[in-house]
Write a protein that holds these residues in place. Structure first.
Motif, PDB file in Angstrom:
ATOM      1  N   LEU A 145      99.189  20.356  62.734  1.00  0.00           N
ATOM      2  CA  LEU A 145      97.832  20.858  62.888  1.00  0.00           C
ATOM      3  C   LEU A 145      97.247  20.455  64.233  1.00  0.00           C
ATOM      4  CD1 LEU A 145      96.245  20.203  59.380  1.00  0.00           C
ATOM      5  CD2 LEU A 145      97.291  22.294  60.258  1.00  0.00           C
ATOM      6  N   LEU A 146      96.617  21.412  64.899  1.00  0.00           N
ATOM      7  CA  LEU A 146      95.879  21.131  66.117  1.00  0.00           C
ATOM      8  C   LEU A 146      94.437  20.805  65.777  1.00  0.00           C
ATOM      9  CD1 LEU A 146      97.112  24.083  68.378  1.00  0.00           C
ATOM     10  CD2 LEU A 146      97.881  21.710  68.472  1.00  0.00           C
ATOM     11  N   SER A 147      93.881  19.810  66.453  1.00  0.00           N
ATOM     12  CA  SER A 147      92.440  19.507  66.419  1.00  0.00           C
ATOM     13  C   SER A 147      91.947  19.076  65.045  1.00  0.00           C
ATOM     14  CB  SER A 147      91.635  20.744  66.878  1.00  0.00           C
ATOM     15  OG  SER A 147      92.146  21.291  68.054  1.00  0.00           O
ATOM     16  N   ILE A 148      92.794  18.479  64.224  1.00  0.00           N
ATOM     17  CA  ILE A 148      92.397  18.022  62.892  1.00  0.00           C
ATOM     18  C   ILE A 148      92.738  16.545  62.754  1.00  0.00           C
ATOM     19  CG2 ILE A 148      92.701  18.277  60.408  1.00  0.00           C
ATOM     20  CD1 ILE A 148      91.407  20.709  61.612  1.00  0.00           C
ATOM     21  N   GLU A 149      91.756  15.746  62.322  1.00  0.00           N
ATOM     22  CA  GLU A 149      92.040  14.357  61.968  1.00  0.00           C
ATOM     23  C   GLU A 149      91.829  14.178  60.483  1.00  0.00           C
ATOM     24  OE1 GLU A 149      89.439  11.390  63.572  1.00  0.00           O
ATOM     25  OE2 GLU A 149      87.688  12.711  63.555  1.00  0.00           O
ATOM     26  N   ALA A 150      92.487  13.154  59.916  1.00  0.00           N
ATOM     27  CA  ALA A 150      92.477  12.988  58.469  1.00  0.00           C
ATOM     28  C   ALA A 150      92.341  11.527  58.090  1.00  0.00           C
ATOM     29  CB  ALA A 150      93.762  13.559  57.858  1.00  0.00           C
ATOM     30  N   LYS A 151      91.820  11.309  56.890  1.00  0.00           N
ATOM     31  CA  LYS A 151      91.751   9.993  56.268  1.00  0.00           C
ATOM     32  C   LYS A 151      92.307  10.134  54.844  1.00  0.00           C
ATOM     33  CE  LYS A 151      89.487   7.812  59.620  1.00  0.00           C
ATOM     34  NZ  LYS A 151      88.215   7.131  59.361  1.00  0.00           N
ATOM     35  N   LEU A 152      92.999   9.084  54.397  1.00  0.00           N
ATOM     36  CA  LEU A 152      93.749   9.202  53.149  1.00  0.00           C
ATOM     37  C   LEU A 152      93.224   8.216  52.111  1.00  0.00           C
ATOM     38  CD1 LEU A 152      96.166  11.001  52.419  1.00  0.00           C
ATOM     39  CD2 LEU A 152      97.641   9.042  52.849  1.00  0.00           C
ATOM     40  N   PRO A 153      92.551   8.705  51.033  1.00  0.00           N
ATOM     41  CA  PRO A 153      92.181   7.820  49.930  1.00  0.00           C
ATOM     42  C   PRO A 153      93.385   7.585  49.022  1.00  0.00           C
ATOM     43  CG  PRO A 153      91.458  10.035  49.450  1.00  0.00           C
ATOM     44  CD  PRO A 153      92.071  10.073  50.825  1.00  0.00           C
ATOM     45  N   GLN A 154      93.214   6.745  48.028  1.00  0.00           N
ATOM     46  CA  GLN A 154      94.273   6.532  47.043  1.00  0.00           C
ATOM     47  C   GLN A 154      94.595   7.856  46.349  1.00  0.00           C
ATOM     48  OE1 GLN A 154      93.452   3.455  44.222  1.00  0.00           O
ATOM     49  NE2 GLN A 154      95.334   3.749  43.079  1.00  0.00           N
ATOM     50  N   GLN A 155      95.882   8.087  46.153  1.00  0.00           N
ATOM     51  CA  GLN A 155      96.319   9.354  45.591  1.00  0.00           C
ATOM     52  C   GLN A 155      96.297   9.346  44.060  1.00  0.00           C
ATOM     53  OE1 GLN A 155      97.191  12.163  47.733  1.00  0.00           O
ATOM     54  NE2 GLN A 155      95.937  10.663  48.843  1.00  0.00           N
ATOM     55  N   PRO A 163     100.697  13.813  50.355  1.00  0.00           N
ATOM     56  CA  PRO A 163      99.355  13.640  49.772  1.00  0.00           C
ATOM     57  C   PRO A 163      98.780  14.944  49.227  1.00  0.00           C
ATOM     58  CG  PRO A 163      99.520  12.582  51.916  1.00  0.00           C
ATOM     59  CD  PRO A 163     100.744  13.415  51.770  1.00  0.00           C
ATOM     60  N   THR A 164      98.077  14.843  48.129  1.00  0.00           N
ATOM     61  CA  THR A 164      97.379  15.988  47.546  1.00  0.00           C
ATOM     62  C   THR A 164      95.861  15.820  47.627  1.00  0.00           C
ATOM     63  OG1 THR A 164      97.447  14.989  45.337  1.00  0.00           O
ATOM     64  CG2 THR A 164      99.271  16.442  45.953  1.00  0.00           C
ATOM     65  N   ARG A 165      95.399  14.700  48.127  1.00  0.00           N
ATOM     66  CA  ARG A 165      93.964  14.444  48.269  1.00  0.00           C
ATOM     67  C   ARG A 165      93.732  13.791  49.626  1.00  0.00           C
ATOM     68  NH1 ARG A 165      91.275  11.185  43.460  1.00  0.00           N
ATOM     69  NH2 ARG A 165      91.511  13.249  42.464  1.00  0.00           N
ATOM     70  N   PHE A 166      92.851  14.379  50.440  1.00  0.00           N
ATOM     71  CA  PHE A 166      92.625  13.824  51.773  1.00  0.00           C
ATOM     72  C   PHE A 166      91.301  14.334  52.333  1.00  0.00           C
ATOM     73  CE2 PHE A 166      95.480  17.477  51.900  1.00  0.00           C
ATOM     74  CZ  PHE A 166      94.796  18.368  52.704  1.00  0.00           C
ATOM     75  N   TRP A 167      90.692  13.487  53.165  1.00  0.00           N
ATOM     76  CA  TRP A 167      89.564  13.887  53.997  1.00  0.00           C
ATOM     77  C   TRP A 167      90.112  14.474  55.295  1.00  0.00           C
ATOM     78  CZ3 TRP A 167      84.616  13.762  52.375  1.00  0.00           C
ATOM     79  CH2 TRP A 167      84.237  12.832  51.382  1.00  0.00           C
ATOM     80  N   ALA A 168      89.420  15.466  55.835  1.00  0.00           N
ATOM     81  CA  ALA A 168      89.814  16.016  57.137  1.00  0.00           C
ATOM     82  C   ALA A 168      88.579  16.575  57.827  1.00  0.00           C
ATOM     83  CB  ALA A 168      90.872  17.107  56.967  1.00  0.00           C
ATOM     84  N   ARG A 169      88.642  16.610  59.148  1.00  0.00           N
ATOM     85  CA  ARG A 169      87.586  17.262  59.932  1.00  0.00           C
ATOM     86  C   ARG A 169      88.176  17.739  61.245  1.00  0.00           C
ATOM     87  NH1 ARG A 169      83.547  12.376  62.041  1.00  0.00           N
ATOM     88  NH2 ARG A 169      85.103  11.213  63.234  1.00  0.00           N
ATOM     89  N   CYS A 170      87.481  18.689  61.859  1.00  0.00           N
ATOM     90  CA  CYS A 170      87.911  19.223  63.148  1.00  0.00           C
ATOM     91  C   CYS A 170      87.438  18.303  64.261  1.00  0.00           C
ATOM     92  CB  CYS A 170      87.350  20.630  63.338  1.00  0.00           C
ATOM     93  SG  CYS A 170      88.013  21.483  64.773  1.00  0.00           S
ATOM     94  N   THR A 171      88.273  18.101  65.270  1.00  0.00           N
ATOM     95  CA  THR A 171      87.974  17.153  66.341  1.00  0.00           C
ATOM     96  C   THR A 171      87.440  17.814  67.604  1.00  0.00           C
ATOM     97  OG1 THR A 171      90.262  17.234  67.110  1.00  0.00           O
ATOM     98  CG2 THR A 171      89.705  15.519  65.501  1.00  0.00           C
ATOM     99  N   VAL A 172      87.360  19.123  67.623  1.00  0.00           N
ATOM    100  CA  VAL A 172      86.793  19.805  68.786  1.00  0.00           C
ATOM    101  C   VAL A 172      85.441  20.411  68.400  1.00  0.00           C
ATOM    102  CG1 VAL A 172      89.028  20.293  69.821  1.00  0.00           C
ATOM    103  CG2 VAL A 172      88.001  21.970  68.271  1.00  0.00           C
ATOM    104  N   ASP A 173      84.611  20.632  69.393  1.00  0.00           N
ATOM    105  CA  ASP A 173      83.304  21.240  69.144  1.00  0.00           C
ATOM    106  C   ASP A 173      83.484  22.688  68.711  1.00  0.00           C
ATOM    107  OD1 ASP A 173      81.979  18.911  69.835  1.00  0.00           O
ATOM    108  OD2 ASP A 173      81.802  19.486  71.946  1.00  0.00           O
ATOM    109  N   LEU A 188      93.521  24.748  57.690  1.00  0.00           N
ATOM    110  CA  LEU A 188      93.888  23.507  57.002  1.00  0.00           C
ATOM    111  C   LEU A 188      94.448  23.768  55.614  1.00  0.00           C
ATOM    112  CD1 LEU A 188      93.538  20.256  56.798  1.00  0.00           C
ATOM    113  CD2 LEU A 188      91.441  20.842  55.564  1.00  0.00           C
ATOM    114  N   SER A 189      94.004  24.824  54.947  1.00  0.00           N
ATOM    115  CA  SER A 189      94.166  24.954  53.491  1.00  0.00           C
ATOM    116  C   SER A 189      95.598  25.076  53.014  1.00  0.00           C
ATOM    117  CB  SER A 189      93.356  26.158  52.999  1.00  0.00           C
ATOM    118  OG  SER A 189      93.885  27.375  53.509  1.00  0.00           O
ATOM    119  N   ASP A 190      96.552  25.372  53.890  1.00  0.00           N
ATOM    120  CA  ASP A 190      97.955  25.531  53.473  1.00  0.00           C
ATOM    121  C   ASP A 190      98.816  24.337  53.872  1.00  0.00           C
ATOM    122  OD1 ASP A 190     100.147  27.096  52.381  1.00  0.00           O
ATOM    123  OD2 ASP A 190     100.769  27.512  54.433  1.00  0.00           O
TER     124      ASP A 190
END
Length: 269
Positions: A145-155, A163-173, A188-190
């Protein structure tokens, strides 16, 4: 989450992937995503097809659903052509179909619907998963993935391969454009699958077959969103799962459903 590093991208950001060239009315072209013939990521072609469709609808109409079929494996190092069919423009809704081709072969088709914003009752039956906020979690990597960062909670299933559960957001404006935000969420969805908890020593998920996203509210993907994917059923060589996308305040912004191959590990393809 680890993966070998992909080659340098021709499109340096996710916005570059959405920079489609208009060849003629209702025909758009996406340049190669990378310089080498890597397999095409399904979320990329779905996002680009949605963006092509969205460029043909009247102003003020936002995506509210998409349904796509992955017909052939694409190549990330080859341009993609997107032909849009304008099925209908009603008073509130617009319907579009998109055919994506590479080297003259259809690799993906999309049906998408767009709607004008209107007031209405809001109801949510299932609350968001209870997880720590992204600020309290370690960084994770979502490969490809381009321009995406993620954080991983307990699965929910700690032993899954992915992982099947994760936080993500876009890193560019991102521009203040609902279509762009919806397309980046589609991108992101796939990336993962809710079928991983169903894996065993003999059976596993394979290529995506069809994919759907419903946008319940305007999506803002320049902030954190929580994706949660849940297995539902597998049989006859296919598996089906659903997913939710929640904002940090618990509001449901989108839902996902996908069917993918689910076969003996030696037969996946």
């Amino acid at each position: 989450m680890t993966s070998r590093t992909p080659p340098p991208a021709v499109a340096e950001t996710v916005l570059g992937l959405l920079a489609l060239d208009e060849v003629e009315q209702d025909l758009y072209c996406a340049p190669p995503a990378v310089e080498e013939p890597f397999p095409l990521y399904g979320g990329q072609v779905a996002a680009q097809a949605l963006y092509a469709a969205g460029r043909t609808v009247p102003p003020g109409r936002e995506p509210h659903s998409l349904h796509g079929y992955f017909l052939r494996g694409g190549v990330a190092g080859t341009p993609i052509a997107f032909r849009v069919s304008r099925d209908r423009d009603g008073r509130s809704y617009s319907a579009r179909r998109v055919t994506a081709t590479q080297d003259g072969e259809v690799i993906f088709t999309l049906s998408a619907s767009f709607v004008t914003d209107e007031p209405g009752a809001t109801r949510e039956v299932q609350p968001a998963p209870v997880v720590p906020p992204p600020e309290e979690l370690p960084e994770a990597v979502l490969p490809r993935l381009l321009s995406i960062e993620a954080k991983l909670p307990q699965q929910p299933d700690p032993d899954v391969e992915w992982p099947t559960r994760f936080w993500a957001r876009c890193t560019v404006d991102l521009p203040d454009d609902p279509l762009t935000h919806a397309c980046v969420l589609t991108y992101l969805s796939d990336i993962s699958s809710g079928l991983f908890p169903l894996h065993d020593e003999n059976n596993a998920t394979g290529a995506s077959l069809d994919h759907a996203v419903w946008f319940h509210r305007p999506v803002r993907f320049d902030g954190w969103l929580l994706t949660d994917l849940v297995p539902k059923a597998a049989g006859r060589g296919r598996g089906w799962y659903t997913g939710t996308v929640h904002a940090p305040d618990g509001e449901l912004v989108a839902s996902i459903a996908q069917e993918a191959l689910f076969r003996g590990r030696r037969d996946i393809g």
